[in-house]
Design an enzyme around this catalytic site. Sequence first.
Site, short mmCIF file in Angstrom:
data_model
loop_
_atom_site.label_atom_id
_atom_site.label_comp_id
_atom_site.label_asym_id
_atom_site.label_seq_id
_atom_site.Cartn_x
_atom_site.Cartn_y
_atom_site.Cartn_z
N ARG A 1 39.40 44.59 49.06
CA ARG A 1 38.74 45.44 48.06
C ARG A 1 37.44 46.03 48.59
O ARG A 1 37.13 47.18 48.35
CB ARG A 1 38.46 44.63 46.78
CG ARG A 1 39.67 44.33 45.94
CD ARG A 1 40.66 43.38 46.57
NE ARG A 1 40.07 42.10 46.93
CZ ARG A 1 40.59 41.26 47.83
NH1 ARG A 1 41.71 41.57 48.47
NH2 ARG A 1 40.00 40.11 48.11
N CYS B 1 38.83 38.33 39.96
CA CYS B 1 38.12 38.99 41.05
C CYS B 1 37.39 40.18 40.45
O CYS B 1 38.04 41.09 39.91
CB CYS B 1 39.07 39.45 42.15
SG CYS B 1 38.27 40.43 43.44
N THR C 1 35.46 42.58 41.92
CA THR C 1 35.56 43.83 42.66
C THR C 1 36.92 44.50 42.45
O THR C 1 37.02 45.73 42.40
CB THR C 1 35.32 43.58 44.16
OG1 THR C 1 34.08 42.88 44.32
CG2 THR C 1 35.25 44.88 44.94
N THR D 1 28.65 41.64 45.57
CA THR D 1 28.81 42.16 46.92
C THR D 1 28.69 43.68 46.95
O THR D 1 28.65 44.34 45.91
CB THR D 1 30.18 41.75 47.49
OG1 THR D 1 31.19 42.20 46.58
CG2 THR D 1 30.27 40.24 47.65
N LYS E 1 34.37 32.28 51.90
CA LYS E 1 35.82 32.44 51.93
C LYS E 1 36.47 31.63 53.05
O LYS E 1 37.66 31.32 52.98
CB LYS E 1 36.19 33.92 52.06
CG LYS E 1 36.04 34.71 50.77
CD LYS E 1 36.38 36.19 51.00
CE LYS E 1 36.25 37.00 49.73
NZ LYS E 1 37.38 36.78 48.80
N CYS F 1 30.77 37.72 41.27
CA CYS F 1 31.70 37.46 42.37
C CYS F 1 32.22 36.05 42.16
O CYS F 1 31.43 35.11 41.99
CB CYS F 1 31.00 37.58 43.72
SG CYS F 1 32.04 37.11 45.12
#
Length: 231
Positions: free
Chosen positions: A52, A86, A88, A126, A165, A196
């Site tokens: 993304r 999520c 984003t 982010t 991550k 996020c």
Amino acid sequence: MSNRKRTVGVIGGMGPAATLDFARTVMAVSGATRDDDHIPLLIDNNTQIPNRQAALLGNGPSPGPAIAQTGLRLEAAGAEVLVMPCNTAHAFVDDLLAVVSTPFISIIDVTIDACRGYRKVGILATAGCLAFGGYQRAMVTSELKPVVPDDHGVRALSALVVQIKTGNIGDSERENMLAHIQSLHKRGCDAVISACTEIPLALGDAPLPCPMICSTTELAVATIRYAKGER
């Protein structure tokens, strides 16, 4: 009285650990005391959805078609409501809504709803999510003043999320995340949104300098309410 719950389809894999954290959060806040008190979840942990961040920053293909196909699979499997843990990825939600008929709960909408009572709210997100601007627009519409990190802060947070991550999370990652929250708090924020779903993975139960509205938790609470027929 029927104990039936609506089946929830989770468009996951963005990232995998955040998807599992969402499922754990649903369990944790459900108030369930036996198996059939819990919410039925169909989780498609689709790790092959294109990045993304790259798409929003002009460096990769749109994940929209893959998100839409994931939603269709969940719908065909019996999902009665769809969620996507999520933030984003919500930049591409129109691709999903164009092909599914199943109701969809927006993580942005429910998180903004939880900001009532605050005035100046920081957005911990982010680069891609901030470029999308979904939170900023929703906050202005709700008469909230959004505060975003400076360019250096955005780059540093984005790099920190990439590190999270990998699953390599320790004291350094926790301290760095707390520093980002402290920076927004020092700029006068009444509260901070964790926009996020990797952010809670780093923080754990660390004490925070100001209230934090956790998008993972808010989506979990809204999901439970919908599944129980309370909304």
